[in-house]
Design a protein around this motif. Structure first.
Motif, short mmCIF file in Angstrom:
data_model
loop_
_atom_site.label_atom_id
_atom_site.label_comp_id
_atom_site.label_asym_id
_atom_site.label_seq_id
_atom_site.Cartn_x
_atom_site.Cartn_y
_atom_site.Cartn_z
N ILE B 84 0.86 -1.19 0.00
CA ILE B 84 0.00 0.00 0.00
C ILE B 84 0.89 1.24 0.00
CG2 ILE B 84 -1.78 1.28 1.25
CD1 ILE B 84 -2.72 -1.37 -0.02
N ASN B 136 -0.96 5.39 2.91
CA ASN B 136 -2.23 4.68 2.77
C ASN B 136 -3.34 5.68 2.47
OD1 ASN B 136 -4.47 3.00 3.01
ND2 ASN B 136 -4.32 2.84 5.24
N PRO B 150 -0.51 4.08 7.98
CA PRO B 150 0.16 3.00 7.23
C PRO B 150 -0.26 1.63 7.76
CG PRO B 150 1.73 4.74 7.70
CD PRO B 150 0.47 5.07 8.48
#
Lengths: 197, 197
Positions: B84, B136, B150
């Motif tokens: 991600i 993210n 995150p």
């Protein structure tokens, strides 16, 4: 109404309060759109700054696009289309078509921008990441990106109103090797109209 | 291993074939990442061109990031994290924090880039849209964009291998007003290591 000839670009100067209506005349034409602050061409409409400031891929109706200095430059005043526009994809350029297999020159949005600015006496600028009006890039769950045909209808308009004196450039995208300008892969004219303040 | 001090930036030169491993030492730190072609700093790693060429938000493992001239510059060779990362959001800058309410100077990734380049004797460059490692940004169905913490774990590494001689800059993002560097909003050090060709 003024014409954006198929596969070509135009640029106009807007004063604060003026607006430009961009018309998807045939319903299938992507129009790459840029805005440069008139008195400092290094300040430009920025998709990556607009995404942060709006917390969205594109602003809501009434919301603003922002420059690379986080100042509002164009307001998305109205949108008659289904609202599917792209802010992810670079403008097509000579190398894009070479990588797709073209062995001769192919018209492209980056050169259209340069030509349109030149017609106003503006020297070439780096090509900012464009607002791709009417461009349909589906975002899949695995974060792959599609190349869809536009989902709008003939005559739908997007109105962008200037918050700064700026030069707005529009390119009727010449892409005819993917379905981005419709399943027929046939770029068409689009139109625009300047609206008073 | 070398340190990227919390809220600061570093830059290194990579020769073709060398790689940089970027380590999310504490698991919660976003690292803004840029790459400039060493012999022409106007050719830069471009998120918008990489998205087109890969047809994805970020390349697959083994895939390349591309420059604004559509040349491969860095290969995403390995990723120990959940994968991600963000390619949508502009680097934070002084104005970002002013708009969030800061009345005094706040360290920021754009200035970190300039400082890191200056340490190599490179003059200031326009700030390209960054590769935001470990960041993210959930994309919701309505195309709104979240600001998530995150999702990785301490010590996870991303390996980027150079296809061109390039200057790679890294900023341990100073953002402490959103959860982008973890729910504690506490930017931390990260680390990097240069790997031979």
């Amino acid at each position: 109404m003024q014409t954006i000839p198929a596969k070509h670009g135009v640029a106009v100067r807007l004063e604060p309060g003026q607006a430009i209506a961009v018309v998807n005349t045939h319903g299938t034409q992507v129009v790459d759109t840029w805005a440069f602050v008139a008195d400092d061409l290094t300040e430009v409409m920025s998709m990556e700054h607009s995404r942060v400031e709006n917390g969205r891929m594109i602003p809501p109706i009434g919301g603003d696009f922002f420059t690379n200095r986080r100042a509002p430059i164009l307001t998305l005043e109205a949108d008659e289309s289904p609202g599917i526009h792209d802010t992810l994809m670079a403008a097509c350029d000579r190398r894009r078509y070479e990588r797709l297999g073209c062995t001769t020159y192919h018209r492209n949005c980056a050169d259209n921008l340069a030509e349109a600015l030149a017609a106003l006496g503006v020297p070439p600028q780096p090509t900012p990441s464009p607002l791709n009006l009417f461009m349909n890039i589906p975002i899949h769950a695995d974060r792959s990106l599609g190349q869809g045909a536009p989902v709008g209808h003939p005559g739908e308009r997007v109105v962008l109103r200037a918050k700064r004196a700026c030069i707005v450039a529009l390119s009727a995208c010449p892409q005819d090797m993917t379905p981005i300008n419709g399943e027929n892969r046939m770029p068409t004219d689009a139109h625009y109209e300047i609206l008073p303040g």
